[in-house]
Design a protein around this motif. Structure first.
Motif, PDB file in Angstrom:
ATOM      1  N   GLU A  48      36.750  42.433  36.202  1.00 19.30           N
ATOM      2  CA  GLU A  48      38.100  42.986  36.094  1.00 19.30           C
ATOM      3  C   GLU A  48      39.006  42.421  37.187  1.00 19.30           C
ATOM      4  N   GLN A 108      40.039  38.915  36.319  1.00 19.04           N
ATOM      5  CA  GLN A 108      41.011  38.943  35.242  1.00 19.04           C
ATOM      6  C   GLN A 108      42.391  39.328  35.769  1.00 19.04           C
ATOM      7  N   GLU A 109      42.426  40.295  36.701  1.00 11.36           N
ATOM      8  CA  GLU A 109      43.701  40.732  37.270  1.00 11.36           C
ATOM      9  C   GLU A 109      44.345  39.605  38.080  1.00 11.36           C
ATOM     10  N   LYS A 157      43.924  36.398  37.619  1.00 10.79           N
ATOM     11  CA  LYS A 157      44.401  35.402  36.674  1.00 10.79           C
ATOM     12  C   LYS A 157      45.732  35.825  36.061  1.00 10.79           C
ATOM     13  N   GLU A 158      45.804  37.117  35.709  1.00 10.69           N
ATOM     14  CA  GLU A 158      47.021  37.625  35.096  1.00 10.69           C
ATOM     15  C   GLU A 158      48.184  37.630  36.091  1.00 10.69           C
ATOM     16  N   GLU A 206      38.471  29.637  39.620  1.00  8.93           N
ATOM     17  CA  GLU A 206      37.509  30.753  39.468  1.00  8.93           C
ATOM     18  C   GLU A 206      36.528  30.802  40.621  1.00  8.93           C
TER      19      GLU A 206
END
Length: 296
Positions: free
Chosen positions: A232, A235-236, A238-239, A246
């Motif tokens: 999570e 993902q945050e 990246k957003e 990565e």
């Protein structure tokens, strides 16, 4: 005048003597055997009666009709060659309809009853072992009662009840039986204790296995939560359009997780904590974690 008085007194004495020798009383639950010149004449029931005076009619005996009891001790041997002493209690009474046979045919009824009982027991008990004798003593008593009652009925006696009140083996046999019984009880107690210990061990092992299973489930869930949290976080980032690849994001998150773990370790009462002594130590730890993940 004096002669007349003496004559009257003599007459009165004679009359009283005749009455005294003529009247007799029989108590309740008793009968009297009356003989005339030595020969049986009649049987008198309870109450007041008349008889021929001056010894013509004589009360030969007073027979009790009440229930009597005699106790007998008989020694015999069982089938397994154990000598035992039996205490027998026999209740009997005279048959009211056959009093003459009870008096004239039998001189010593108790001795006769004892002889019949001894004979009956010595023919019955040797067929049984000692254990069977204890188990079937009531049946034996009933069998003896029937046998003795049949014999004594011809003599005017009724056998009401025969009881075996006590069975006493030889002292050495009795001690051996007690020792055998004690050994059996100890064996049963040992088996019960062993079974209880077995239950304790099985229960403890089952509890330990369940504990390990739950511990493994907890660790797996914890690791899954950590992985989900890292995913999570990646993902945050990246957003948020942060310009990191990565591997860099993973490096930051793993380092943060490592520091959180150290913080938790210190908060649980541990007073000594070893850390790298150079600033590059954290990079080395991060590189080792990433290397381990790549190997997996």
């Amino acid at each position: 005048m004096l002669v007349s008085v003496v004559f009257i007194i003599i007459c009165i004495v004679v009359i009283l003597s005749i009455l005294a020798s003529t009247l007799y009383v029989v108590k309740q639950q008793t009968v009297a055997i009356i003989e005339r010149f030595g020969k049986y004449q009649t049987t008198s029931q309870s109450g007041i009666h008349l008889r021929m005076p001056f010894g013509i009619d004589k009360i030969a005996a007073r027979i009790q009709l009440r229930l009597l009891q005699t106790e007998i001790i008989v020694e015999t041997k069982t089938k397994d060659n154990v000598f035992v002493t039996l205490n027998i209690a026999t209740q009997y009474r005279v048959n009211e309809n056959n009093v003459t046979d009870a008096y004239y045919k039998l001189m010593r009824p108790e001795a006769q009853i004892k002889s019949y009982i001894e004979d009956a027991l010595r023919s019955s008990v040797p067929k049984l072992t000692l254990d069977e004798l204890f188990e079937k003593k009531d049946e034996i008593a009933l069998e003896v009662q029937h046998q003795v009652a049949e014999e004594m009925s011809t003599y005017g006696y009724i056998i009401v009840k025969t009881l075996i009140t006590k069975v006493e083996p030889d002292a050495e046999v009795k001690q051996s039986m007690n020792e055998i019984n004690a050994a059996q009880r100890k064996r049963v107690a040992a088996q019960e204790l062993a079974e209880a210990d077995k239950i304790k061990i099985v229960t403890a092992a089952s509890a330990e296995a369940e504990k390990d299973r739950l511990h493994g489930v907890g660790i797996a869930q914890q690791r899954k939560a950590i992985v989900d949290g890292l995913a999570e976080s990646i993902q945050e980032l990246k957003e948020a359009n942060i310009s990191l690849n990565e591997e860099q994001i993973m490096s930051i998150l793993l380092t943060n997780q490592y520091l959180d773990t150290l913080n938790t370790f210190a908060s649980r009462g541990n007073q000594t904590l070893f850390l790298p002594n150079t600033p590059n130590g954290v990079d080395d730890i991060r590189a080792q974690i990433l290397s381990a993940l790549k190997v997996k």
